[in-house]
Enzyme design. Structure first.
Site, mmCIF file in Angstrom:
data_model
loop_
_atom_site.group_PDB
_atom_site.id
_atom_site.type_symbol
_atom_site.label_atom_id
_atom_site.label_comp_id
_atom_site.label_asym_id
_atom_site.label_seq_id
_atom_site.Cartn_x
_atom_site.Cartn_y
_atom_site.Cartn_z
ATOM 1 N N LYS A 22 0.572 -1.260 0.522
ATOM 2 C CA LYS A 22 0.219 0.354 -0.132
ATOM 3 C C LYS A 22 0.747 1.309 -0.335
ATOM 4 C CE LYS A 22 -2.023 1.401 4.009
ATOM 5 N NZ LYS A 22 -1.258 2.569 4.281
ATOM 6 N N ASN A 23 1.512 1.487 0.820
ATOM 7 C CA ASN A 23 2.045 2.714 1.116
ATOM 8 C C ASN A 23 3.727 2.980 -0.300
ATOM 9 O OD1 ASN A 23 1.428 2.833 3.700
ATOM 10 N ND2 ASN A 23 3.023 2.751 4.580
ATOM 11 N N ARG A 99 -4.791 11.264 3.682
ATOM 12 C CA ARG A 99 -3.223 11.958 4.832
ATOM 13 C C ARG A 99 -2.666 11.922 3.335
ATOM 14 N NH1 ARG A 99 0.909 12.500 6.730
ATOM 15 N NH2 ARG A 99 1.077 14.838 8.351
ATOM 16 N N CYS A 123 -5.290 13.836 12.647
ATOM 17 C CA CYS A 123 -5.492 12.630 11.942
ATOM 18 C C CYS A 123 -5.501 11.470 13.293
ATOM 19 C CB CYS A 123 -4.314 12.073 11.059
ATOM 20 S SG CYS A 123 -3.233 10.797 11.403
ATOM 21 N N ARG A 128 -0.010 15.102 12.627
ATOM 22 C CA ARG A 128 0.905 15.105 11.375
ATOM 23 C C ARG A 128 0.925 15.857 11.393
ATOM 24 N NH1 ARG A 128 -0.743 8.839 9.104
ATOM 25 N NH2 ARG A 128 1.375 8.452 8.807
ATOM 26 N N PRO A 129 2.222 16.562 11.169
ATOM 27 C CA PRO A 129 2.486 17.983 10.734
ATOM 28 C C PRO A 129 2.822 17.606 9.117
ATOM 29 C CG PRO A 129 3.783 17.466 12.015
ATOM 30 C CD PRO A 129 3.060 16.564 12.646
ATOM 31 N N ILE A 130 3.062 18.790 8.428
ATOM 32 C CA ILE A 130 3.856 18.500 6.843
ATOM 33 C C ILE A 130 5.086 19.661 7.110
ATOM 34 C CG2 ILE A 130 1.639 17.320 5.533
ATOM 35 C CD1 ILE A 130 1.625 20.104 4.426
ATOM 36 N N ASP A 131 5.420 20.183 8.354
ATOM 37 C CA ASP A 131 6.529 21.146 7.961
ATOM 38 C C ASP A 131 7.391 20.441 7.538
ATOM 39 O OD1 ASP A 131 6.911 19.831 10.470
ATOM 40 O OD2 ASP A 131 8.074 20.619 10.822
ATOM 41 N N LEU A 132 7.515 18.872 7.135
ATOM 42 C CA LEU A 132 9.283 18.661 6.562
ATOM 43 C C LEU A 132 9.254 18.984 5.526
ATOM 44 C CD1 LEU A 132 10.223 16.235 9.294
ATOM 45 C CD2 LEU A 132 11.109 18.190 9.295
ATOM 46 N N ASP A 313 4.170 0.559 12.000
ATOM 47 C CA ASP A 313 3.243 0.030 11.509
ATOM 48 C C ASP A 313 2.667 -1.635 11.606
ATOM 49 O OD1 ASP A 313 2.428 2.498 10.325
ATOM 50 O OD2 ASP A 313 2.911 1.622 8.373
ATOM 51 N N ILE A 335 7.225 7.283 17.262
ATOM 52 C CA ILE A 335 7.183 7.492 15.430
ATOM 53 C C ILE A 335 6.254 8.570 15.703
ATOM 54 C CG2 ILE A 335 7.115 7.331 13.185
ATOM 55 C CD1 ILE A 335 9.392 6.299 14.317
ATOM 56 N N ARG A 405 -8.828 -0.282 3.784
ATOM 57 C CA ARG A 405 -7.752 0.557 3.741
ATOM 58 C C ARG A 405 -6.413 0.376 3.296
ATOM 59 N NH1 ARG A 405 -6.497 4.542 7.515
ATOM 60 N NH2 ARG A 405 -4.845 4.996 5.643
HETATM 61 C C1 UD1 Z 1 4.232 7.130 6.490
HETATM 62 C C2 UD1 Z 1 3.491 5.455 6.184
HETATM 63 C C3 UD1 Z 1 2.663 5.149 7.564
HETATM 64 C C4 UD1 Z 1 4.250 4.791 8.259
HETATM 65 C C5 UD1 Z 1 5.094 5.927 8.174
HETATM 66 C C6 UD1 Z 1 6.262 5.807 9.244
HETATM 67 C C7 UD1 Z 1 2.656 5.851 4.067
HETATM 68 C C8 UD1 Z 1 1.704 6.406 2.915
HETATM 69 N N1 UD1 Z 1 3.017 6.117 4.968
HETATM 70 O O1 UD1 Z 1 3.717 7.810 6.803
HETATM 71 O O2 UD1 Z 1 2.345 4.511 7.371
HETATM 72 O O3 UD1 Z 1 3.314 4.817 9.920
HETATM 73 O O4 UD1 Z 1 5.361 6.153 7.089
HETATM 74 O O5 UD1 Z 1 7.042 4.666 9.346
HETATM 75 O O6 UD1 Z 1 3.741 5.993 3.620
HETATM 76 N N2 UD1 Z 1 6.914 14.217 10.625
HETATM 77 C C9 UD1 Z 1 7.079 15.855 11.504
HETATM 78 N N3 UD1 Z 1 7.095 16.384 10.044
HETATM 79 C C10 UD1 Z 1 6.729 16.537 9.169
HETATM 80 C C11 UD1 Z 1 6.498 14.661 8.299
HETATM 81 C C12 UD1 Z 1 6.414 14.011 9.710
HETATM 82 O O7 UD1 Z 1 7.243 16.431 12.153
HETATM 83 O O8 UD1 Z 1 7.059 17.078 8.071
HETATM 84 C C13 UD1 Z 1 6.885 13.633 12.183
HETATM 85 C C14 UD1 Z 1 5.576 12.416 12.174
HETATM 86 O O9 UD1 Z 1 4.888 13.387 13.087
HETATM 87 C C15 UD1 Z 1 5.946 11.847 12.609
HETATM 88 C C16 UD1 Z 1 7.690 11.170 12.149
HETATM 89 O O10 UD1 Z 1 7.603 12.382 11.552
HETATM 90 O O11 UD1 Z 1 6.519 11.978 14.468
HETATM 91 C C17 UD1 Z 1 7.786 10.340 10.697
HETATM 92 O O12 UD1 Z 1 6.088 10.420 10.199
HETATM 93 P P1 UD1 Z 1 6.557 10.011 8.334
HETATM 94 O O13 UD1 Z 1 7.689 8.973 8.187
HETATM 95 O O14 UD1 Z 1 6.596 11.345 7.700
HETATM 96 O O15 UD1 Z 1 5.198 9.378 8.134
HETATM 97 P P2 UD1 Z 1 4.005 9.679 6.944
HETATM 98 O O16 UD1 Z 1 5.214 9.943 5.905
HETATM 99 O O17 UD1 Z 1 3.407 10.607 7.467
#
Ligand code: UD1
Length: 427
Positions: A22-23, A99, A123, A128-132, A313, A335, A405
């Site tokens: 899926k991912n 997401r 969520c 789960r922010p997207i700042d990065l 996961d 995480i 899903r």
């Molecule tokens: C992806 C997977 C999800 C898995 C996760 C961690 C998909 C569709 N989903 O989610 O199943 O559980 O990886 O292996 O592939 N973070 C920030 N800012 C950001 C982005 C992330 O602070 O902009 C933090 C998150 O809150 C979290 C950590 O970074 O604590 C890791 O998140 P991330 O690896 O980004 O997870 P996803 O890509 O959302």
């Protein structure tokens, strides 16, 4: 609404074919935005999230067609073509539901020079922010604006120049977005402390098959030399390591033996090591991985971590299995915050679990009992299915849309190895 009904207590034995990941699918699909040519993806899992992603892409002007599947085949083959980008806006309604929609931000920006995506919002497994994602795109040369619940990214001269970024925290999604943006830049980009999940390597391999130039695949230092344009490709999605790990736990919790056909050992070492430490026999064979119980389950200490560590996961599924171990297990979730939502439901089935902040202490019990349960996310729902498989009596797992899903034909696959499980419509 449907629910999954399970009559527990059956020892599971046999073979389960592992679906496409899926991912991985959710990051390979948006690559269609990077070229006007056709992109064909095979071994796509039949999942609600894949369908939703297809609809999102349709709204952006990508045509999708699904080829027929042969009898007995699980995967799907889909051809996608973005001859032109019709819209560069991913609306709230789509992003709210899924997401992973944020993964169109990078490729749309790279192809069209601009991209507007609704902010995903909250969520179930924490904030789960997207700042990065945004900081990485900025480092590659994008201008970022936030307004009215949307993020708008623009390439100042139509194309991104490229640039370097060091991730302060490992992020799978942000690494994917940055890769898909950098691949069409005018210059070189370097990503440091990039995520190393096998799904990232799958994405890199597809981008290379489309004509992209990427060095360091599989490592945390990715070097991307932008190219003028990408072409089409025909690519098979990697097998789902989390689905495979979940069915391995089904073998463990039922005292059974399951061959995970098509599972790839190199993607799953943290999982298979944990299974072996829990006392299961893990055999690597040409067809995949065979996991068999060998007496009582042993307790474990596990901490989630980015790849190659133990995946977040898999935390909920291991917790269900360890609820039946001979002793006390310690789990730590590093995480995501708030990822123990399955605990109260497992407790209702007789599990003995204490949560303290991000840690959980699982005191093994002799048996669990069936109940009506529900979970708020995909993997948590699977942990309840696993508990139901070993529980005495009937378990009904509500809110099946979470399972749909991420688990292709769950009931069919588990029935084939001896489980009494079915989907019932509750009207
Ligand atoms: C992806 C997977 C999800 C898995 C996760 C961690 C998909 C569709 N989903 O989610 O199943 O559980 O990886 O292996 O592939 N973070 C920030 N800012 C950001 C982005 C992330 O602070 O902009 C933090 C998150 O809150 C979290 C950590 O970074 O604590 C890791 O998140 P991330 O690896 O980004 O997870 P996803 O890509 O959302």
């Amino acid at each position: 609404m449907d629910s999954i009904w399970i009559q527990g207590g059956k020892r599971l034995e046999g073979k389960i074919p592992i679906s496409g990941a899926k991912n991985a699918a959710l990051t390979l699909l948006p690559c269609a935005l990077l070229t006007a040519d056709k992109l064909t993806l095979s071994n796509l899992p039949r999942l609600a999230d894949v369908d939703s992603f297809g609809h999102l892409l349709n709204g952006l002007g990508v045509s999708t067609s699904v080829a027929g599947v042969k009898k007995g085949e699980f995967g799907r083959r889909m051809t996608l073509q973005a001859s032109e980008i019709a819209s560069t806006v991913a609306p709230y309604d789509m992003v709210r539901k899924m997401r992973a929609s944020i993964l169109v931000l990078g490729p749309m920006l790279a192809r069209a020079g601009e991209s507007t995506v609704s902010l995903p919002g909250g969520c179930a497994i924490g904030d789960r922010p997207i700042d990065l994602h945004l900081r990485a795109l900025e480092a590659i040369g994008a201008d970022i604006e936030l307004a009215a619940g949307y993020v708008k990214a623009t390439a100042p001269n139509g194309r991104l120049p490229g640039g370097d970024y060091t991730f302060p925290v490992v992020s799978v999604g942000a690494t994917e977005n940055a890769l898909m943006a950098a691949v069409l830049a005018t210059g070189r980009s370097q990503l440091f402390n990039a995520a190393r999940e096998p799904e990232i390597a799958d994405l890199c391999n597809l981008l290379v098959a489309m004509g992209g130039k990427i060095d360091g695949i599989g490592s945390s230092h990715l070097i991307i030399d932008g190219v003028e344009g990408l072409h089409g490709a025909d690519y098979a999605v990697m097998p789902d390591r989390i689905e495979a790990g979940s069915y391995a736990c089904a073998a463990g919790i039922t005292g059974g033996s399951i061959e995970l056909v098509g599972a790839r050992a190199e993607d799953m070492l943290a999982i298979t090591n944990a299974l072996a430490q829990a006392g299961l026999i893990v055999e690597f064979c040409d067809a995949g991985i065979k996991v068999s119980a060998d007496g009582k389950l042993r307790p474990l200490a596990l901490s989630t971590a980015p790849f190659p560590g133990f995946p977040t996961d898999m935390q909920a599924q291991f917790m269900a299995m360890l609820a039946m171990a001979d002793g006390e297990s310690f789990l730590e979730e590093t995480i995501f915050e708030n990822r123990y939502m399955h605990v109260p439901e497992l407790r209702r089935m007789g599990a003995n679990i204490e949560v303290r902040g991000r840690s959980a202490l699982v005191h093994g019990v002799e048996g669990m009992t069936g109940a009506q349960v529900m979970a708020t996310d995909l993997r948590a729902s699977m942990s309840l299915v696993l508990a139901g498989l070993c529980a005495e009596g009937e378990t009904e797992v509500l809110r099946v849309y979470h399972l749909d899903r991420g688990y292709e034909r769950l009931e069919e696959k588990l029935s084939a190895v001896g489980a009494t499980i079915e989907r019932r419509s509750t009207g």
